[in-house]
Design a protein around this motif. Structure first.
Motif, PDB file in Angstrom:
ATOM      1  N   GLU A 218       0.828  -1.209   0.000  1.00 60.24           N
ATOM      2  CA  GLU A 218       0.000   0.000   0.000  1.00 60.24           C
ATOM      3  C   GLU A 218       0.863   1.260   0.000  1.00 60.24           C
ATOM      4  OE1 GLU A 218      -3.358   2.306  -0.266  1.00 60.24           O
ATOM      5  OE2 GLU A 218      -3.128   0.151  -0.569  1.00 60.24           O
TER       6      GLU A 218
ATOM      7  N   LYS B 178       2.033   1.729  -3.497  1.00 62.20           N
ATOM      8  CA  LYS B 178       0.958   2.223  -4.374  1.00 62.20           C
ATOM      9  C   LYS B 178       0.747   3.716  -4.168  1.00 62.20           C
ATOM     10  CE  LYS B 178      -1.822  -1.984  -4.731  1.00 62.20           C
ATOM     11  NZ  LYS B 178      -3.095  -2.611  -4.317  1.00 62.20           N
ATOM     12  N   ARG B 179       0.716   4.136  -2.922  1.00 54.93           N
ATOM     13  CA  ARG B 179       0.482   5.548  -2.638  1.00 54.93           C
ATOM     14  C   ARG B 179       1.669   6.404  -3.072  1.00 54.93           C
ATOM     15  NH1 ARG B 179      -3.136   6.006   2.874  1.00 54.93           N
ATOM     16  NH2 ARG B 179      -4.455   4.207   2.446  1.00 54.93           N
TER      17      ARG B 179
END
Length: 127
Positions: A17, A20-21
């Motif tokens: 995550e 992804k960010r």
């Protein structure tokens, strides 16, 4: 053993995550994963607190257009129910002043579980 597997899944998901960010180039979404009192040691300097870190990351996003950041050789050095340390290799590619550029190096991160969720409390990147 079950708890260790569960922690591994949680921590791996956090890293995915976070990546992804980072690749979304949205500091607002990324900062949700960074502790208010975090410290980051980056190539261009050391930053204390989420506000200073967010500003430094935004400068990087502004300087490197269409950047894609990846990590590999991930190794969890220490894992407990509320704290973890990970080391890895990183690679980035993007455009600086219209020219394709890339770089690579090593990273170390410390994560703490606070209020039931993992947050980055320290990052050290070196090239």
């Amino acid at each position: 053993m079950k708890q260790a597997e569960s922690l591994s899944v949680e921590l791996d998901a956090f890293l995915v995550e976070y990546g992804k960010r980072t690749n979304a180039h949205d500091v607002g979404r990324l900062r949700e994963l960074i502790a208010d009192d975090a410290s980051y040691w980056l190539t261009d300097g050391a930053y204390e607190g989420v506000e200073a870190i967010a500003a430094a990351v935004q400068r990087t996003f502004d300087a490197i257009r269409d950047e894609v950041y990846t990590i590999s050789d991930v190794r969890w050095v220490y894992v407990s129910a509320d704290f973890a340390v990970v080391r890895y290799r990183f690679h980035w590619v993007g455009f600086v002043d219209g020219r394709r550029c890339e770089g690579r190096g090593r990273g170390t991160n410390a994560l703490a579980r606070r209020e039931g969720r993992w947050q980055m409390v320290h990052e050290h990147l070196s090239t």
